[in-house]
Motif scaffolding. Structure first.
Motif, PDB file in Angstrom:
ATOM      1  N   THR A 276      47.075  30.468  44.640  1.00  0.00           N
ATOM      2  CA  THR A 276      45.779  30.586  43.927  1.00  0.00           C
ATOM      3  C   THR A 276      44.668  30.627  44.513  1.00  0.00           C
ATOM      4  OG1 THR A 276      46.804  30.411  41.773  1.00  0.00           O
ATOM      5  CG2 THR A 276      44.376  30.121  41.950  1.00  0.00           C
TER       6      THR A 276
ATOM      7  N   TYR B 219      44.434  33.117  47.079  1.00  0.00           N
ATOM      8  CA  TYR B 219      43.837  34.483  46.554  1.00  0.00           C
ATOM      9  C   TYR B 219      42.327  34.458  46.565  1.00  0.00           C
ATOM     10  CZ  TYR B 219      42.558  37.426  42.517  1.00  0.00           C
ATOM     11  OH  TYR B 219      42.131  38.434  41.848  1.00  0.00           O
TER      12      TYR B 219
ATOM     13  N   GLN C  84      40.328  37.463  48.200  1.00  0.00           N
ATOM     14  CA  GLN C  84      39.305  38.108  47.355  1.00  0.00           C
ATOM     15  C   GLN C  84      37.825  38.056  47.404  1.00  0.00           C
ATOM     16  OE1 GLN C  84      42.081  40.141  46.051  1.00  0.00           O
ATOM     17  NE2 GLN C  84      40.599  40.267  44.566  1.00  0.00           N
TER      18      GLN C  84
END
Length: 211
Positions: A121, A124, A128
């Motif tokens: 996460t 990520y 992103q």
């Protein structure tokens, strides 16, 4: 899993189609470096052009000396920096060795703010919110970390609606090394990011951005 990120430098062999070990291992977070025309030697206490919290400089690009490949996880600034040994002797360093230390530091900052989140996460968040940089050698577009944006991704996610997923995704094998993807657009998004991973526990890597 111990929840510890394995961050590895892609290497400085100037290869546009391969990563050095252990960055080539699918479970590693591999890092290559970016540079800009303004990346002169600076002290570590100073802001380096293209710094991880200041947006992209117009000349920022993947360092020609850095290895890269489609399984790369992240980019980070790797312009030459100057530090001092305990004896006072100046030491110059840069490239993927500097870039990988910045990713490790960014993950440590994110872990401090989001202690409950997994390595996947946290990665990520960096991917992103990273600034897309195209490698002119292989045309791959990959995210250069932007720690400020990664720290507020939760608020960004709340402020923006999630677009509707495309329909009718079909994968057609073209050859031993090529797959054609087709789908029906159903939302008002501005583009797509096409990613893949080579194993069920591997890290997603960007193959292309569309739109």
């Amino acid at each position: 899993s111990a929840g510890i990120a394995t961050v590895a430098a892609a290497g400085d062999g100037a290869r546009g189609e391969a990563l050095s070990a252990p960055a080539c291992v699918s479970s590693a977070l591999s890092v290559s470096a970016t540079v800009s025309d303004e990346s002169a030697s600076v002290g570590l206490s100073e802001q380096e052009p293209g710094d991880v919290g200041r947006g992209r400089r117009s000349s920022e690009r993947v360092a020609p000396s850095s290895n890269n490949a489609n399984m790369l996880t992240l980019l980070a600034p790797g312009g030459v920096a100057v530090a001092e040994e305990m004896s006072g002797t100046p030491v110059r360093f840069g490239g993927t060795a500097l870039a990988v230390s910045r990713v490790a530091g960014a993950l440590a900052i994110l872990r401090q703010k989001f202690p409950e989140e997994s390595v996947e996460t946290l990665t990520y968040r960096l991917r992103q919110t990273g600034i897309p940089i195209r490698d002119s050698r292989n045309q791959l577009v990959q995210p250069r970390i932007e720690i400020t944006a990664a720290l507020v991704l939760d608020r960004l996610a709340q402020a923006q609606s999630v677009p509707t997923a495309p329909e009718g995704l079909v994968a057609t094998v073209q050859s031993a090394t090529q797959v054609a993807l087709t789908w029906t657009d159903t939302a008002t998004e501005t583009g797509y990011s096409l990613e893949r991973r080579t194993s069920s526990t591997g890290v997603w890597s960007v193959l292309a951005t569309l739109g």
